[in-house]
Design a protein around this motif. Structure first.
Motif, PDB file in Angstrom:
ATOM      1  N   PRO A   1       0.829  -1.216   0.000  1.00 46.26           N
ATOM      2  CA  PRO A   1       0.000   0.000   0.000  1.00 46.26           C
ATOM      3  C   PRO A   1       0.859   1.260   0.000  1.00 46.26           C
ATOM      4  N   ARG A   2       0.274   2.383  -0.437  1.00 48.70           N
ATOM      5  CA  ARG A   2       1.047   3.631  -0.423  1.00 48.70           C
ATOM      6  C   ARG A   2       1.088   4.201   0.999  1.00 48.70           C
ATOM      7  N   LYS A   3       2.025   5.107   1.194  1.00 48.29           N
ATOM      8  CA  LYS A   3       2.143   5.829   2.466  1.00 48.29           C
ATOM      9  C   LYS A   3       1.737   7.276   2.230  1.00 48.29           C
TER      10      LYS A   3
ATOM     11  N   GLU B   1       1.122   9.130  -4.365  1.00 49.53           N
ATOM     12  CA  GLU B   1      -0.070   8.834  -5.160  1.00 49.53           C
ATOM     13  C   GLU B   1      -0.078   7.321  -5.411  1.00 49.53           C
ATOM     14  N   ARG B   2      -1.251   6.772  -5.748  1.00 53.32           N
ATOM     15  CA  ARG B   2      -1.299   5.318  -5.972  1.00 53.32           C
ATOM     16  C   ARG B   2      -0.414   4.921  -7.148  1.00 53.32           C
ATOM     17  N   GLY B   3      -0.353   5.818  -8.151  1.00 54.85           N
ATOM     18  CA  GLY B   3       0.456   5.534  -9.335  1.00 54.85           C
ATOM     19  C   GLY B   3       1.941   5.381  -9.006  1.00 54.85           C
TER      20      GLY B   3
ATOM     21  N   GLY C   1      -5.246  -4.492  -5.389  1.00 54.14           N
ATOM     22  CA  GLY C   1      -3.912  -3.917  -5.163  1.00 54.14           C
ATOM     23  C   GLY C   1      -3.621  -2.779  -6.127  1.00 54.14           C
ATOM     24  N   ASN C   2      -3.045  -1.710  -5.611  1.00 55.09           N
ATOM     25  CA  ASN C   2      -2.860  -0.482  -6.407  1.00 55.09           C
ATOM     26  C   ASN C   2      -1.546  -0.416  -7.169  1.00 55.09           C
ATOM     27  N   PRO C   3      -1.528   0.314  -8.265  1.00 52.91           N
ATOM     28  CA  PRO C   3      -2.664   0.984  -8.905  1.00 52.91           C
ATOM     29  C   PRO C   3      -3.534  -0.058  -9.628  1.00 52.91           C
TER      30      PRO C   3
ATOM     31  N   MET D   1     -15.473   0.263  -6.416  1.00 53.13           N
ATOM     32  CA  MET D   1     -16.675   0.348  -5.574  1.00 53.13           C
ATOM     33  C   MET D   1     -16.442   1.167  -4.307  1.00 53.13           C
ATOM     34  N   LEU D   2     -15.191   1.203  -3.839  1.00 53.63           N
ATOM     35  CA  LEU D   2     -14.934   2.020  -2.652  1.00 53.63           C
ATOM     36  C   LEU D   2     -15.150   3.489  -3.001  1.00 53.63           C
ATOM     37  N   ASP D   3     -14.748   3.880  -4.205  1.00 54.24           N
ATOM     38  CA  ASP D   3     -14.968   5.265  -4.649  1.00 54.24           C
ATOM     39  C   ASP D   3     -16.463   5.546  -4.770  1.00 54.24           C
TER      40      ASP D   3
ATOM     41  N   ASN E   1     -18.927   4.018  -3.208  1.00 52.10           N
ATOM     42  CA  ASN E   1     -19.535   4.071  -1.874  1.00 52.10           C
ATOM     43  C   ASN E   1     -19.210   5.383  -1.157  1.00 52.10           C
ATOM     44  N   ARG E   2     -17.970   5.846  -1.340  1.00 52.31           N
ATOM     45  CA  ARG E   2     -17.587   7.137  -0.731  1.00 52.31           C
ATOM     46  C   ARG E   2     -18.457   8.258  -1.300  1.00 52.31           C
ATOM     47  N   ALA E   3     -18.655   8.243  -2.609  1.00 57.36           N
ATOM     48  CA  ALA E   3     -19.431   9.290  -3.266  1.00 57.36           C
ATOM     49  C   ALA E   3     -20.898   9.249  -2.821  1.00 57.36           C
TER      50      ALA E   3
ATOM     51  N   ASN F   1     -10.042   6.046 -13.689  1.00 58.11           N
ATOM     52  CA  ASN F   1      -8.970   5.409 -12.930  1.00 58.11           C
ATOM     53  C   ASN F   1      -9.270   5.498 -11.431  1.00 58.11           C
ATOM     54  N   HIS F   2      -8.872   4.485 -10.668  1.00 55.11           N
ATOM     55  CA  HIS F   2      -8.941   4.562  -9.204  1.00 55.11           C
ATOM     56  C   HIS F   2      -7.742   5.390  -8.739  1.00 55.11           C
ATOM     57  N   SER F   3      -7.902   6.698  -8.876  1.00 55.74           N
ATOM     58  CA  SER F   3      -6.790   7.615  -8.580  1.00 55.74           C
ATOM     59  C   SER F   3      -7.413   8.985  -8.340  1.00 55.74           C
TER      60      SER F   3
ATOM     61  N   ARG G   1     -10.109  10.829  -0.861  1.00 50.22           N
ATOM     62  CA  ARG G   1     -10.527  10.190   0.380  1.00 50.22           C
ATOM     63  C   ARG G   1      -9.519   9.145   0.855  1.00 50.22           C
ATOM     64  N   GLY G   2      -8.958   8.405  -0.079  1.00 45.93           N
ATOM     65  CA  GLY G   2      -7.965   7.398   0.309  1.00 45.93           C
ATOM     66  C   GLY G   2      -6.808   8.045   1.048  1.00 45.93           C
ATOM     67  N   ALA G   3      -6.325   9.168   0.513  1.00 42.20           N
ATOM     68  CA  ALA G   3      -5.206   9.876   1.140  1.00 42.20           C
ATOM     69  C   ALA G   3      -5.624  10.429   2.506  1.00 42.20           C
ATOM     70  N   ALA G   4      -6.862  10.910   2.618  1.00 42.54           N
ATOM     71  CA  ALA G   4      -7.332  11.464   3.893  1.00 42.54           C
ATOM     72  C   ALA G   4      -7.391  10.376   4.969  1.00 42.54           C
ATOM     73  N   VAL G   5      -7.783   9.172   4.573  1.00 44.37           N
ATOM     74  CA  VAL G   5      -7.817   8.066   5.549  1.00 44.37           C
ATOM     75  C   VAL G   5      -6.394   7.705   5.971  1.00 44.37           C
ATOM     76  N   ILE G   6      -5.474   7.666   5.006  1.00 47.23           N
ATOM     77  CA  ILE G   6      -4.070   7.353   5.346  1.00 47.23           C
ATOM     78  C   ILE G   6      -3.532   8.396   6.326  1.00 47.23           C
ATOM     79  N   GLN G   7      -3.834   9.667   6.045  1.00 43.74           N
ATOM     80  CA  GLN G   7      -3.381  10.750   6.912  1.00 43.74           C
ATOM     81  C   GLN G   7      -3.928  10.569   8.336  1.00 43.74           C
TER      82      GLN G   7
ATOM     83  N   ALA H   1      -2.627   4.381   8.053  1.00 40.24           N
ATOM     84  CA  ALA H   1      -2.647   3.174   7.212  1.00 40.24           C
ATOM     85  C   ALA H   1      -3.830   3.302   6.271  1.00 40.24           C
ATOM     86  N   SER H   2      -3.741   2.645   5.134  1.00 43.31           N
ATOM     87  CA  SER H   2      -4.794   2.874   4.148  1.00 43.31           C
ATOM     88  C   SER H   2      -6.070   2.114   4.500  1.00 43.31           C
ATOM     89  N   SER H   3      -7.144   2.595   3.902  1.00 39.58           N
ATOM     90  CA  SER H   3      -8.488   2.042   4.158  1.00 39.58           C
ATOM     91  C   SER H   3      -8.452   0.523   4.049  1.00 39.58           C
ATOM     92  N   ALA H   4      -9.002  -0.141   5.048  1.00 35.08           N
ATOM     93  CA  ALA H   4      -8.960  -1.608   5.017  1.00 35.08           C
ATOM     94  C   ALA H   4     -10.361  -2.205   5.143  1.00 35.08           C
TER      95      ALA H   4
END
Ligand SMILES: NC(=O)C1=CN([C@@H]2O[C@H](COP(=O)(O)OP(=O)(O)OC[C@H]3O[C@@H](n4cnc5c(N)ncnc54)[C@H](O)[C@@H]3O)[C@@H](O)[C@H]2O)C=CC1
Ligand SMILES: O=C([O-])CC(=O)C(=O)O
Length: 329
Positions: free
Chosen positions: A93-95, A99-101, A132-134, A159-161, A163-165, A188-190, A228-234, A238-241
């Motif tokens: 996972p990213r830290k 970015e996921r890319g 698994g990303n990207p 689907m996580l995107d 659901n977030r929306a 893209n999931h990005s 949102r993914g980055a906000a959860v990591i922040q 750790a990234s959304s699980a």
């Protein structure tokens, strides 16, 4: 008694794996009358921790869990043998600050062997969801390394995107999540993904009319979902699980369940050229399922502003494809 469904999960001892396995094993995905055999795949140094996960699965005494198979990533064909679903979670996972890319050259190579092993060993009806990303480009790599598997069996998770929306729109409008429909994520999931609020509805009415604040939708809403993914990591370190595991369950449910009339769901699939999006890119579209096969919902209109958003996320997918061209046979 139904024949068991075999479901492989890579990265099974990771965060998402831990949140996912128990839900599948308990019958929440395929139903309480459907036995499941879980195939757990991990890297060799993590096999000891995976033994612990297996012990916990045993200790739940789930009536629907008909067996557990474990394999390490040096023996992927054992891990995927006769599997009907392969859920590709295993990867780094990213830290914070990435970015996921940025993971593309770290995680991309994992998916060459994954594709080859799925083709060699999985069941004829196999369907694959890449988490698994990207995830879009990893899915592209695996698909390209498994040319004998029909291309319509490959999915990358969006689907996580979605659901977030949905959740953001429900909160802003004061309606329930069940009132929000057709909240498609394109691309893209990005951070370039386009959450298509113009074509979403809330309580059967256009979302933009119900919200009544287009600049909030164009700016705050879109950015909140994209980041949102980055906000959860922040926040969590750790990234959304749990929410990612939940989205994985939702994705497979959407694939195996006929979509209610007039509705759609988001997943990235191999583009057939619809909406002018390059054939062969793993791009998210509004989809419907008949319970086994997907179709891209046709006739969705975009205004000029929205089309530029779709174009930008598709352009990023093409760049990612170019970055990994050495992994695409
Ligand atoms: N598509 C989406 O919406 C989302 C994707 N993700 C991605 O999912 C992936 C997993 O995330 P977490 O579970 O939080 O990470 P984690 O680090 O907790 O777990 C990953 C697991 O994969 C294993 N692994 C690594 N390489 C492997 C290989 N070649 N074969 C099998 N297993 C392997 C690791 O040993 C580890 O146990 C990350 O790439 C993350 O960015 C996370 C959230 C949402
Ligand atoms: O943001 C990340 O790196 C993990 C992920 O894909 C998400 O939460 O959507």
């Amino acid at each position: 008694m139904k024949a068991p469904i075999r479901v492989a999960v890579t990265g099974a001892a990771g965060q998402i794996g831990y949140a996912l396995l128990f839900r599948i094993a308990s019958g929440q995905l395929f139903g309480k009358d459907q036995p499941v055999i879980l195939h757990l795949v991990e890297v060799p140094p993590v096999m000891g921790a995976l033994d612990g996960v297996e012990m916990e699965l045993d200790d739940c005494a789930f009536p629907t869990l008909a067996g557990v198979v474990k394999a390490d990533s040096d023996h992927l064909e054992d891990g995927f043998a006769d599997c009907n679903f392969v859920l590709c979670v295993g990867s780094v996972p990213r830290k914070a600050g990435m970015e996921r890319g940025d993971l593309i050259r770290i995680n991309g190579p994992i998916f060459t062997n994954t594709g080859k092993a799925i083709q060699a060993a999985a069941a004829k009806d196999v369907r694959i969801v890449v988490v698994g990303n990207p995830c879009n480009t990893n899915c592209l790599i695996a698909m390209a390394n498994a040319p004998d598997i029909p291309r319509d069996r490959w999915y990358a998770m969006m689907m996580l995107d979605e659901n977030r929306a949905v959740s953001q729109l429900a909160k802003k409008s004061g309606m329930t999540v069940a009132d929000v429909k057709n909240m498609t994520i394109w691309g893209n999931h990005s951070a370039t993904q386009y959450p298509d609020f113009y074509n979403a509805t809330i309580g059967g009415k256009p979302a933009a009319d119900v919200i009544g604040d287009e600049s909030w939708l164009q700016d705050t809403f879109i950015e909140t979902v994209q980041k949102r993914g980055a906000a959860v990591i922040q926040a969590r370190g750790a990234s959304s699980a749990a929410s990612a595991a939940n989205a994985c369950i939702d994705t497979v449910k959407n694939i195996i369940t006929p979509t209610p009339a007039g509705e759609s769901f988001s997943a990235a699939i191999c583009s057939d050229g619809s909406y002018g999006i390059d054939e062969g890119l793993i791009c998210s579209f509004p989809l419907t399922s008949d319970g086994s096969n997907w179709s891209i919902k046709q006739g969705v209109k975009q205004n000029e502003w929205a089309q530029a958003k779709v174009d930008a996320t598709v352009a990023e997918l093409k760049e990612e494809r170019d970055t990994v061209k050495d992994l695409l046979p």
